[in-house]
Design an enzyme around this catalytic site. Structure first.
Site, PDB file in Angstrom:
ATOM      1  N   SER A 106      84.277 -29.292 -35.805  1.00 12.85           N
ATOM      2  CA  SER A 106      82.935 -28.651 -35.134  1.00 12.85           C
ATOM      3  C   SER A 106      81.539 -29.279 -34.520  1.00 12.85           C
ATOM      4  CB  SER A 106      83.182 -27.164 -35.633  1.00 12.85           C
ATOM      5  OG  SER A 106      82.819 -27.265 -36.815  1.00 12.85           O
ATOM      6  N   HIS A 127      88.406 -29.637 -30.211  1.00 10.30           N
ATOM      7  CA  HIS A 127      88.167 -28.261 -30.834  1.00 10.30           C
ATOM      8  C   HIS A 127      88.949 -27.187 -29.972  1.00 10.30           C
ATOM      9  CE1 HIS A 127      84.211 -26.312 -31.896  1.00 10.30           C
ATOM     10  NE2 HIS A 127      85.195 -26.101 -33.331  1.00 10.30           N
ATOM     11  N   GLU A 139      87.233 -27.741 -26.453  1.00 10.89           N
ATOM     12  CA  GLU A 139      86.525 -29.221 -26.669  1.00 10.89           C
ATOM     13  C   GLU A 139      86.691 -30.301 -26.456  1.00 10.89           C
ATOM     14  OE1 GLU A 139      81.648 -28.627 -27.440  1.00 10.89           O
ATOM     15  OE2 GLU A 139      83.071 -28.077 -28.557  1.00 10.89           O
ATOM     16  N   ASN A 177      78.715 -25.335 -30.440  1.00 14.95           N
ATOM     17  CA  ASN A 177      78.335 -25.503 -31.550  1.00 14.95           C
ATOM     18  C   ASN A 177      77.015 -25.668 -31.429  1.00 14.95           C
ATOM     19  OD1 ASN A 177      79.880 -23.703 -32.731  1.00 14.95           O
ATOM     20  ND2 ASN A 177      81.037 -25.640 -33.588  1.00 14.95           N
TER      21      ASN A 177
HETATM   22  N1  CAA Z   1      96.272 -13.590 -32.674  1.00 16.75           N
HETATM   23  C1  CAA Z   1      96.690 -12.845 -31.373  1.00 16.75           C
HETATM   24  N2  CAA Z   1      95.911 -12.008 -31.218  1.00 16.75           N
HETATM   25  C2  CAA Z   1      94.531 -11.737 -30.800  1.00 16.75           C
HETATM   26  C3  CAA Z   1      93.975 -12.388 -32.541  1.00 16.75           C
HETATM   27  C4  CAA Z   1      94.862 -13.447 -33.592  1.00 16.75           C
HETATM   28  N3  CAA Z   1      94.324 -13.836 -34.284  1.00 16.75           N
HETATM   29  N4  CAA Z   1      93.085 -11.512 -32.871  1.00 16.75           N
HETATM   30  C5  CAA Z   1      93.188 -10.916 -31.769  1.00 16.75           C
HETATM   31  N5  CAA Z   1      93.390 -10.659 -30.620  1.00 16.75           N
HETATM   32  C6  CAA Z   1      93.828 -10.192 -29.210  1.00 16.75           C
HETATM   33  C7  CAA Z   1      94.087  -8.741 -30.577  1.00 16.75           C
HETATM   34  O1  CAA Z   1      95.901  -8.416 -30.208  1.00 16.75           O
HETATM   35  C8  CAA Z   1      94.304  -7.763 -28.699  1.00 16.75           C
HETATM   36  O2  CAA Z   1      94.943  -9.033 -27.704  1.00 16.75           O
HETATM   37  P1  CAA Z   1      95.065  -7.455 -25.861  1.00 16.75           P
HETATM   38  O3  CAA Z   1      93.875  -7.418 -25.183  1.00 16.75           O
HETATM   39  O4  CAA Z   1      96.416  -7.887 -25.615  1.00 16.75           O
HETATM   40  O5  CAA Z   1      95.141  -6.002 -26.542  1.00 16.75           O
HETATM   41  C9  CAA Z   1      92.624  -9.102 -28.174  1.00 16.75           C
HETATM   42  O6  CAA Z   1      93.173 -10.631 -28.706  1.00 16.75           O
HETATM   43  C10 CAA Z   1      91.687  -8.193 -28.670  1.00 16.75           C
HETATM   44  O7  CAA Z   1      91.310  -8.212 -30.292  1.00 16.75           O
HETATM   45  P2  CAA Z   1      91.003  -6.952 -30.751  1.00 16.75           P
HETATM   46  O8  CAA Z   1      91.481  -5.333 -30.116  1.00 16.75           O
HETATM   47  O9  CAA Z   1      91.626  -6.338 -32.139  1.00 16.75           O
HETATM   48  O10 CAA Z   1      89.353  -6.560 -31.258  1.00 16.75           O
HETATM   49  P3  CAA Z   1      88.696  -7.217 -30.210  1.00 16.75           P
HETATM   50  O11 CAA Z   1      88.361  -6.537 -28.620  1.00 16.75           O
HETATM   51  O12 CAA Z   1      87.482  -6.513 -31.044  1.00 16.75           O
HETATM   52  O13 CAA Z   1      88.263  -9.083 -30.207  1.00 16.75           O
HETATM   53  C11 CAA Z   1      87.566 -10.525 -30.635  1.00 16.75           C
HETATM   54  C12 CAA Z   1      88.398  -9.283 -30.993  1.00 16.75           C
HETATM   55  C13 CAA Z   1      89.032 -11.441 -29.538  1.00 16.75           C
HETATM   56  C14 CAA Z   1      88.173 -11.565 -31.677  1.00 16.75           C
HETATM   57  C15 CAA Z   1      85.954 -10.839 -30.147  1.00 16.75           C
HETATM   58  O14 CAA Z   1      85.711  -9.863 -31.102  1.00 16.75           O
HETATM   59  C16 CAA Z   1      85.789 -11.851 -29.841  1.00 16.75           C
HETATM   60  O15 CAA Z   1      85.903 -12.328 -28.843  1.00 16.75           O
HETATM   61  N6  CAA Z   1      84.351 -12.706 -30.771  1.00 16.75           N
HETATM   62  C17 CAA Z   1      83.566 -13.394 -30.500  1.00 16.75           C
HETATM   63  C18 CAA Z   1      85.277 -14.528 -31.168  1.00 16.75           C
HETATM   64  C19 CAA Z   1      83.815 -15.919 -31.023  1.00 16.75           C
HETATM   65  O16 CAA Z   1      82.689 -15.625 -30.336  1.00 16.75           O
HETATM   66  N7  CAA Z   1      84.506 -17.120 -31.059  1.00 16.75           N
HETATM   67  C20 CAA Z   1      83.948 -18.623 -31.138  1.00 16.75           C
HETATM   68  C21 CAA Z   1      84.012 -18.547 -32.934  1.00 16.75           C
HETATM   69  S1  CAA Z   1      82.405 -20.300 -32.381  1.00 16.75           S
HETATM   70  C22 CAA Z   1      83.800 -21.192 -32.925  1.00 16.75           C
HETATM   71  O17 CAA Z   1      84.924 -21.151 -33.014  1.00 16.75           O
HETATM   72  C23 CAA Z   1      83.669 -22.629 -32.985  1.00 16.75           C
HETATM   73  C24 CAA Z   1      83.464 -23.054 -33.914  1.00 16.75           C
HETATM   74  O18 CAA Z   1      83.547 -24.306 -34.031  1.00 16.75           O
HETATM   75  C25 CAA Z   1      82.966 -22.863 -35.297  1.00 16.75           C
END
Ligand code: CAA
Length: 278
Positions: A106, A127, A139, A177
């Site tokens: 990342s 990424h 990315e 990031n």
């Molecule tokens: N596998 C498969 N499906 C998943 C899953 C997984 N691990 N996690 C969630 N889902 C699916 C759920 O089944 C759900 O599907 P539907 O739309 O069909 O119902 C959908 O994703 C939404 O999940 P939830 O209803 O359980 O929960 P939510 O609506 O609160 O969403 C989230 C959860 C998608 C994580 C949302 O909170 C989100 O987008 N959060 C921000 C995530 C983010 O910013 N990620 C980037 C982080 S930075 C990074 O990764 C880079 C790095 O290098 C650090």
């Protein structure tokens, strides 16, 4: 993130060989992939047959040399340069000549990682975002020596996954990031200076800026050790004090309160619902 990457690759039709130093981790990864695919079946995102096919395409191995015949290697080890370097060094003698090497890092320099291999022109940053099965972006980061065939091959993989590629130049923490981590670090400073509580900071960004998660909840989700490592890469790599990690973030990491994975971070996850720790 390795289990998420294996999940989306096998679902897209690729044969996947998943490697880890621990057999326990490999077993846990298979269980997680099974659970997440099942979640997609239950929400009618994929068929039960597609899930079964995807599971059948994933094999595991504890022996790194087994990966040597792969067309594409995606390293997703912990965010420490020495660990990543050691993996590539162990792998190199077993690789076929045209294997593309990539890292899901990342923030660590792709050019530097590539320079220690025998094929910097076939080395790239690949990424993914967490959770990998849900997030649309990948990315793609070219090192200084990456050739256009390697870039095109990786871009074709992203297309086949049904995801969207964003191309980033190889500078500390790339694009996502570079922008996201200073925001999270600033949220920790806001907590550290007593401007707001964990709940008020997270509510503010969720309800006031329409973020799906508050910055502290997101930090716990990513892992506080990862957040700190990325801030240090920004601070060291860009030599600008605006990237200094918040001492409170350092303190949480030193306590072993790393977020969800250790059940405690800015929230305590040991009970039914997460409880703010401040
Ligand atoms: N596998 C498969 N499906 C998943 C899953 C997984 N691990 N996690 C969630 N889902 C699916 C759920 O089944 C759900 O599907 P539907 O739309 O069909 O119902 C959908 O994703 C939404 O999940 P939830 O209803 O359980 O929960 P939510 O609506 O609160 O969403 C989230 C959860 C998608 C994580 C949302 O909170 C989100 O987008 N959060 C921000 C995530 C983010 O910013 N990620 C980037 C982080 S930075 C990074 O990764 C880079 C790095 O290098 C650090």
């Amino acid at each position: 993130m390795g289990n998420g990457i294996a999940h989306v690759m096998s679902l897209a039709g690729y044969d996947v060989l998943l490697n880890d130093v621990s057999e326990e981790t490999l077993n846990a990864a298979i269980a997680t992939i099974d659970r997440n695919l099942e979640r997609q079946v239950s929400r009618d995102k994929i068929t039960a047959e597609a899930k079964a096919d995807a599971m059948a395409r994933i094999k595991t191995t504890g022996a790194l040399p087994d990966l040597g015949q792969s067309d594409l290697v995606i390293e997703a080890a912990t965010e420490r340069e020495t660990v990543k370097q050691a993996i590539f060094e162990d792998l190199l003698p077993h690789l076929k000549p045209n294997t593309i090497l990539t890292s899901n890092t990342s923030s660590i320099s792709i050019t530097r990682l590539a320079s220690r291999t025998d094929r910097p022109e076939k080395f790239m940053g690949f990424h993914f975002m967490n959770p990998v099965p849900v997030m649309q972006l990948v990315e793609l980061i070219r090192g200084i020596a990456t050739d256009s065939e390697t870039f095109a091959a990786c871009k074709a993989v992203v297309d086949k996954l049904g995801k969207t590629a964003a191309t980033a130049e190889d500078f500390p923490a790339f694009i996502v990031n570079r922008i996201l981590m200073p925001m999270i670090n600033e949220a920790v400073y806001t907590l550290y200076e007593g401007v707001g509580s964990v709940s008020s900071i997270d509510s503010s960004l969720k309800l006031g800026a329409n973020h799906p998660m508050g910055p502290l909840e997101l930090a716990d989700f990513i892992g506080l050790d990862t957040c700190l490592a990325i801030m240090n890469v920004l601070h060291d790599g860009l030599a600008d004090t605006k990237y200094r990690p918040c001492p409170l973030l350092t303190k949480y990491v030193e306590a072993g309160w790393l977020g969800r994975k250790s059940q405690r971070g800015f929230y305590d996850y040991r009970g039914e619902t997460p409880v703010p720790t401040r």
